[in-house]
Design a protein around this motif. Structure first.
Motif, short mmCIF file in Angstrom:
data_model
loop_
_atom_site.label_atom_id
_atom_site.label_comp_id
_atom_site.label_asym_id
_atom_site.label_seq_id
_atom_site.Cartn_x
_atom_site.Cartn_y
_atom_site.Cartn_z
N HIS A 1 13.68 11.94 32.58
CA HIS A 1 14.78 11.55 31.64
C HIS A 1 14.36 10.94 30.26
O HIS A 1 15.31 11.20 29.23
CB HIS A 1 15.54 10.47 32.35
N THR A 2 13.35 10.35 30.25
CA THR A 2 12.98 9.50 28.89
C THR A 2 11.65 9.92 28.30
O THR A 2 10.65 10.33 28.97
CB THR A 2 12.96 7.98 29.21
N ARG A 3 11.67 9.85 27.00
CA ARG A 3 10.35 10.00 26.29
C ARG A 3 9.02 9.22 26.89
O ARG A 3 8.12 9.59 27.02
CB ARG A 3 10.49 9.63 24.89
N GLU A 4 9.42 8.00 27.21
CA GLU A 4 8.61 6.96 27.60
C GLU A 4 8.17 7.51 29.17
O GLU A 4 6.76 7.35 29.35
CB GLU A 4 9.01 5.58 27.85
N ALA A 5 8.65 7.91 29.98
CA ALA A 5 8.38 8.35 31.37
C ALA A 5 7.61 9.47 31.15
O ALA A 5 6.47 9.75 31.72
CB ALA A 5 9.64 8.70 32.07
N VAL A 6 8.13 10.58 30.32
CA VAL A 6 7.00 11.75 29.72
C VAL A 6 5.60 11.28 29.43
O VAL A 6 4.51 11.68 30.03
CB VAL A 6 7.53 12.64 28.81
N ALA B 1 2.73 17.62 26.72
CA ALA B 1 3.92 17.07 26.84
C ALA B 1 5.08 17.26 25.62
O ALA B 1 4.52 18.10 24.74
CB ALA B 1 3.88 15.48 26.66
N ILE B 2 6.25 17.33 26.09
CA ILE B 2 7.24 17.95 25.25
C ILE B 2 8.26 17.12 25.28
O ILE B 2 9.04 16.77 26.33
CB ILE B 2 7.93 19.32 25.50
N SER B 3 8.76 16.35 24.24
CA SER B 3 9.55 15.43 23.88
C SER B 3 10.18 15.15 22.56
O SER B 3 9.55 15.85 21.77
CB SER B 3 9.31 13.91 24.51
N GLY B 4 11.25 14.45 22.28
CA GLY B 4 11.69 14.59 20.92
C GLY B 4 11.11 14.00 19.79
O GLY B 4 11.29 14.06 18.49
N ASP B 5 10.30 12.94 20.39
CA ASP B 5 9.45 12.31 19.43
C ASP B 5 8.10 12.95 18.93
O ASP B 5 7.59 12.33 18.29
CB ASP B 5 8.98 10.77 19.87
N LEU B 6 8.02 14.26 19.40
CA LEU B 6 6.90 15.14 18.93
C LEU B 6 7.32 15.88 17.60
O LEU B 6 8.55 16.33 17.83
CB LEU B 6 6.13 15.98 20.08
N GLY B 7 6.30 15.97 16.90
CA GLY B 7 6.74 17.08 15.83
C GLY B 7 6.80 18.44 16.35
O GLY B 7 6.36 18.77 17.50
#
Length: 617
Positions: free
Chosen positions: A251-256, A272-278
């Motif tokens: 669910h979350t970036r931190e969990a990723v 990993a792929i999440s919203g805080d990555l460029g």
């Protein structure tokens, strides 16, 4: 000839790519009744929609010779909800229209806008982009839609879910009224139908889904695992089902971040792929999966739509999806284009009833079981070793190989060589985890929810409890809806261990089962001073607001830190930080609009603070 009504340039490109037969949605858009008309298409994920709308708009864009005119203002615009999907669509259209001489420009958030502006000014035929970035270029007069002949809204339901209605309407109003509008969506909900009615003319309705059933090429498993065993259960699932590539959803970036670190330490090649990555980092992660450099991708729901990795054979839900649509879209990353795939949901025993409702709503039949054991994994490893092609390969006649074989067999028995082979094989594999196996038959099903007429069920510990004082009260808008999950998290207890809750002006008294009081005290003493203080207290004499404690609250599970506000999402299913990876971030925040306008207070609890999404188009 499966693509007989397709222009020659596109038919040749499809043949070169090995397309031997058209999917149902591709066949439908090639029908004579669809030629030149607006289309309202519903088709499930993985059904070949990109090629379908590429074929559908071909006759509108190409001239009589099957070619495109010199590049200038774009002739077609494709709008997609996420960066990854937009980039993937752009690549698909590049090869599909390559022989027709198409110039395609992709405009997405996270990429250099000046480079995109230069490409638009240089002239093109097709533009593919996300709503926010396209509106930016339109507002700066870098995107000229005056010559547009066709527009495609891909995954229209997702774009509306993400709050892109305003951007879509801005773009649609800037287009010529005589353009074709092709709307593709997994489902045709009321909002989609309303959008189609406003911006389409005499649209042909195409529905290639005979029902809302999930993919028949995906097998579903639901595995029960303790919350603390989630990481180990994921490791064991990846070891048991050795798919060429897999995606694990959190669910979350931190969990990723946490899970990807765990998998890397255990020997899995992971990204990993999440919203805080460029955007470049995310693109490299997807490419490493496609070329086999990485085997596992840990991702938030930003990867749930449109990502197509051909060899993806396994999807793991480390946290329960927020709704049936998310479940199907996550799972739809596997089982694509006729390939078989496996989808595994990991569920804590306390959320079994929620998982059952989710599966029922998605019309999915799943096999229930416990997490794989090291013994089961060892048995599967043995089968894979015995079936390894290398054991049946012909012996090389090369002199250096023959010399090494002679040295190895000269003073060693067959048993010694076999044992060495097994040892080397096992050393190359990630180690399985020891997890508690929970059989579905060993736990009782969660009782159904009671109606108001039936009255409240009995709550709290069935024994005399110990009391604790919390440093928040009515002045801090204390409410059992977020106090209970916060106490469970900070004190490492369960709902049924919490008894009465008495909320006073500047503090709250909470009853904890005596059997858990000492461990609760030790865990709670480790909380940060700026979060909340919890200390033993004497039993209250009465007064104050009294609420039942655990074992019965229909509340939102806490997923992160406490600052006087709840930080969980709640399903109807969402649980932030679920799957054993706690996080103060409760959303992914990629290419999304806020789901609320103002922070609202209702009944002493804060609404919307965990659903914040920032649009990064």
């Amino acid at each position: 000839m499966p693509f007989k009504n397709t222009p020659a340039a596109l038919a040749s490109a499809l043949a070169a790519r090995g397309y031997e037969s058209a999917t149902p949605v591709q066949t439908a858009v090639m029908a004579e009744e669809a030629d030149g008309r607006d289309l309202l298409v519903s088709a499930r994920t993985g059904s070949g929609k990109t090629v379908a709308f590429g074929i559908a708009m071909a006759r509108t864009l190409l001239d009589e010779t099957g070619k495109l005119p010199p590049p200038g203002a774009p002739l077609a615009l494709v709008i997609a909800p996420t960066r990854e999907l937009a980039q993937q669509v752009g690549k698909e259209l590049e090869w599909l229209y390559g022989l027709a001489g198409a110039r395609i420009v992709t405009c997405v958030g996270g990429m250099e806008p000046r480079k995109e502006a230069r490409a638009l000014n240089a002239g093109c035929h097709i533009v593919v982009g996300t709503p926010g970035r396209l509106c930016d270029h339109l507002g700066r007069k870098q995107l000229n839609l005056s010559n547009l002949k066709a527009v495609v809204l891909d995954e229209a339901d997702e774009m509306l879910d993400l709050g892109f209605r305003d951007e879509l309407e801005t773009l649609l109003k800037a287009m010529p009224e005589d353009r074709r509008t092709l709307l593709f969506s997994a489902t045709i909900a009321r909002e989609i139908a309303s959008l189609a009615k406003r911006y389409q003319r005499d649209a042909l309705r195409i529905n290639t889904q005979t029902d809302s059933a999930p993919h028949s090429d995906i097998s579903y498993q639901v595995l029960l695992a303790d919350q603390g065993d989630m990481a180990g259960a994921i490791v064991n699932v990846l070891r048991l089902i050795e798919a060429p590539s897999a995606i694990v959803f959190c669910h979350t970036r931190e969990a990723v971040r946490q899970l990807q670190s765990i998998l890397t330490e255990r020997g899995f090649s992971s990204v990993a792929i999440s919203g805080d990555l460029g955007q470049n980092e995310r693109s490299r992660a997807i490419e490493s999966l496609r070329n086999g450099q990485a085997r596992v991708c840990v991702a938030t729901d930003v990867a749930a739509r449109g990502i197509d990795i051909p060899e993806l054979g396994l999807v793991i839900h480390a946290s329960l999806p927020s709704n049936p649509a998310t479940l199907l879209h996550r799972s739809g990353r596997t089982g694509r284009a006729g390939r078989k795939g496996t989808c595994v949901l990991l569920v804590p025993p306390g959320r079994r009833r929620l998982a059952e409702r989710l599966m029922e709503a998605a019309k999915i039949e799943a096999e229930w079981g416990g997490a794989p054991t090291p013994e089961k994994i060892a048995s599967a490893d043995a089968e894979r070793l015995l079936a390894a092609p290398a054991l049946n390969a012909e012996v090389s006649e090369a002199p250096e190989t023959q010399e090494l074989i002679s040295k190895l067999t000269e003073n060693r028995s067959a048993e010694q060589l076999a044992a060495a082979l097994i040892g080397l094989w096992r050393a190359s594999l990630p180690k399985a985890s020891n997890v508690r196996v929970i059989s579905p038959g060993s736990i009782k099903k969660m009782p159904r929810e009671r109606t108001r007429d039936e009255g409240p069920r009995e709550r709290g510990p069935q024994e005399e409890g110990s009391w604790f004082r919390l440093s928040v009260g009515r002045e801090d808008r204390a409410d059992p809806k977020w106090l209970v999950p916060m106490l469970c998290r900070l004190g490492n207890i369960k709902k049924q261990d919490i008894g009465a809750i008495r909320i006073q002006g500047d503090h709250t008294l909470v009853e904890i089962a005596k059997s858990k009081a000492e461990s609760f005290k030790e865990c709670a003493s480790a909380t940060d001073p700026d979060e909340i203080s919890i200390e033993p207290a004497s039993a209250p004499a009465g007064g104050g607001r009294k609420s039942g404690g655990g074992g019965g609250f229909r509340n939102k599970p806490a997923g992160g830190g406490f600052r006087g506000k709840p930080s969980g999402d709640g399903y109807r299913g969402k649980a932030a930080g679920e799957g054993g990876f706690r996080s103060k971030s409760s959303g992914d925040g990629d290419d999304r609009r806020p789901a609320y306008k103002d922070k609202k207070k209702s009944g002493g609890s804060f609404k919307g603070s965990s659903d914040r999404k920032r649009k990064k188009n």
